[in-house]
Scaffold this motif. Structure first.
Motif, mmCIF file in Angstrom:
data_model
loop_
_atom_site.group_PDB
_atom_site.id
_atom_site.type_symbol
_atom_site.label_atom_id
_atom_site.label_comp_id
_atom_site.label_asym_id
_atom_site.label_seq_id
_atom_site.Cartn_x
_atom_site.Cartn_y
_atom_site.Cartn_z
ATOM 1 N N THR A 32 0.812 -1.217 0.000
ATOM 2 C CA THR A 32 0.000 0.000 0.000
ATOM 3 C C THR A 32 0.847 1.270 0.000
ATOM 4 O O THR A 32 0.306 2.367 0.004
ATOM 5 N N CYS A 33 2.171 1.118 -0.007
ATOM 6 C CA CYS A 33 3.076 2.273 0.000
ATOM 7 C C CYS A 33 2.779 3.179 -1.183
ATOM 8 O O CYS A 33 2.698 2.736 -2.326
ATOM 9 N N MET A 34 2.609 4.463 -0.885
ATOM 10 C CA MET A 34 2.320 5.456 -1.920
ATOM 11 C C MET A 34 3.589 6.096 -2.470
ATOM 12 O O MET A 34 3.538 6.885 -3.404
ATOM 13 N N GLY A 35 4.726 5.803 -1.847
ATOM 14 C CA GLY A 35 5.989 6.363 -2.307
ATOM 15 C C GLY A 35 6.157 7.840 -1.990
ATOM 16 O O GLY A 35 6.913 8.541 -2.648
ATOM 17 N N THR A 38 7.511 10.219 3.266
ATOM 18 C CA THR A 38 7.350 10.795 4.596
ATOM 19 C C THR A 38 8.116 9.991 5.639
ATOM 20 O O THR A 38 8.751 10.564 6.525
ATOM 21 N N CYS A 39 8.076 8.675 5.532
ATOM 22 C CA CYS A 39 8.773 7.813 6.491
ATOM 23 C C CYS A 39 10.262 8.148 6.541
ATOM 24 O O CYS A 39 10.848 8.260 7.608
ATOM 25 N N GLN A 40 10.849 8.341 5.406
ATOM 26 C CA GLN A 40 12.276 8.622 5.326
ATOM 27 C C GLN A 40 12.599 10.017 5.849
ATOM 28 O O GLN A 40 13.591 10.220 6.535
ATOM 29 N N ARG A 41 11.754 10.987 5.545
ATOM 30 C CA ARG A 41 11.980 12.355 6.025
ATOM 31 C C ARG A 41 11.846 12.451 7.540
ATOM 32 O O ARG A 41 12.491 13.277 8.168
ATOM 33 N N ALA A 50 12.127 4.507 2.941
ATOM 34 C CA ALA A 50 11.276 4.364 1.751
ATOM 35 C C ALA A 50 11.818 3.272 0.825
ATOM 36 O O ALA A 50 11.056 2.456 0.304
ATOM 37 N N GLY A 51 13.119 3.238 0.651
ATOM 38 C CA GLY A 51 13.731 2.207 -0.177
ATOM 39 C C GLY A 51 13.585 0.823 0.424
ATOM 40 O O GLY A 51 13.401 -0.166 -0.287
ATOM 41 N N ILE A 53 11.091 -0.196 2.353
ATOM 42 C CA ILE A 53 9.704 -0.625 2.180
ATOM 43 C C ILE A 53 9.475 -1.056 0.744
ATOM 44 O O ILE A 53 8.811 -2.064 0.478
ATOM 45 N N LYS A 54 10.059 -0.323 -0.185
ATOM 46 C CA LYS A 54 9.941 -0.692 -1.603
ATOM 47 C C LYS A 54 10.575 -2.072 -1.829
ATOM 48 O O LYS A 54 10.015 -2.917 -2.524
ATOM 49 N N ALA A 55 11.719 -2.311 -1.211
ATOM 50 C CA ALA A 55 12.388 -3.607 -1.338
ATOM 51 C C ALA A 55 11.566 -4.710 -0.669
ATOM 52 O O ALA A 55 11.510 -5.838 -1.163
ATOM 53 N N ALA A 56 10.904 -4.370 0.452
ATOM 54 C CA ALA A 56 10.084 -5.361 1.165
ATOM 55 C C ALA A 56 8.932 -5.840 0.294
ATOM 56 O O ALA A 56 8.495 -6.985 0.406
ATOM 57 N N LYS A 57 8.447 -4.975 -0.577
ATOM 58 C CA LYS A 57 7.381 -5.370 -1.508
ATOM 59 C C LYS A 57 7.827 -6.539 -2.382
ATOM 60 O O LYS A 57 7.027 -7.361 -2.787
ATOM 61 N N HIS A 58 9.133 -6.578 -2.660
ATOM 62 C CA HIS A 58 9.677 -7.610 -3.535
ATOM 63 C C HIS A 58 10.370 -8.729 -2.769
ATOM 64 O O HIS A 58 11.041 -9.569 -3.367
ATOM 65 N N GLY A 59 10.248 -8.715 -1.426
ATOM 66 C CA GLY A 59 10.807 -9.782 -0.616
ATOM 67 C C GLY A 59 12.281 -9.658 -0.301
ATOM 68 O O GLY A 59 12.902 -10.601 0.172
ATOM 69 N N THR A 60 12.879 -8.493 -0.546
ATOM 70 C CA THR A 60 14.294 -8.284 -0.263
ATOM 71 C C THR A 60 14.500 -8.034 1.231
ATOM 72 O O THR A 60 13.739 -7.302 1.848
ATOM 73 N N LEU A 61 15.531 -8.628 1.814
ATOM 74 C CA LEU A 61 15.830 -8.460 3.225
ATOM 75 C C LEU A 61 16.563 -7.149 3.488
ATOM 76 O O LEU A 61 17.316 -6.672 2.649
#
Length: 93
Positions: A32-35, A38-41, A50-51, A53-61
């Motif tokens: 559901t991340c809108m990109g 805010t989290c990073q700021r 932010a990066g 969470i984006k990686a978590a979408k793809h299963g990256t640790l």
């Protein structure tokens, strides 16, 4: 700051630093991340939340270095506009 739910039968001791009444937040998944970033700021250490969470979408640790650097203040999750439990993806791997 580390916190947990307090129940009626839990003792209040001198080690109890504070009590906060709040409505429980219902978190969503990383898809559901809108990109918005805010989290990073809001991260006081400027971690690349932010990066992550984006990686978590793809299963990256998350790298161990970032897990250790995180101070677990949960500012990233608190301010997340999508309601993502960012801490879950940063430290629980």
């Amino acid at each position: 700051m580390k916190c947990h739910a307090l129940y009626a039968d839990d003792p209040i001791t001198p080690q109890t630093h504070c009590l906060i009444y709040a409505v429980p937040i219902h978190f969503s998944d990383p898809s559901t991340c809108m990109g918005c970033g805010t989290c990073q700021r809001k991260c006081p250490l400027k971690l690349p939340v932010a990066g992550l969470i984006k990686a978590a979408k793809h299963g990256t640790l998350v790298p161990i270095k970032i897990q250790k650097a995180c101070i677990r203040c949960n500012a990233c999750g608190y301010f997340c506009k999508a309601g993502i439990d960012t801490m879950r993806y940063i430290i629980s791997q």
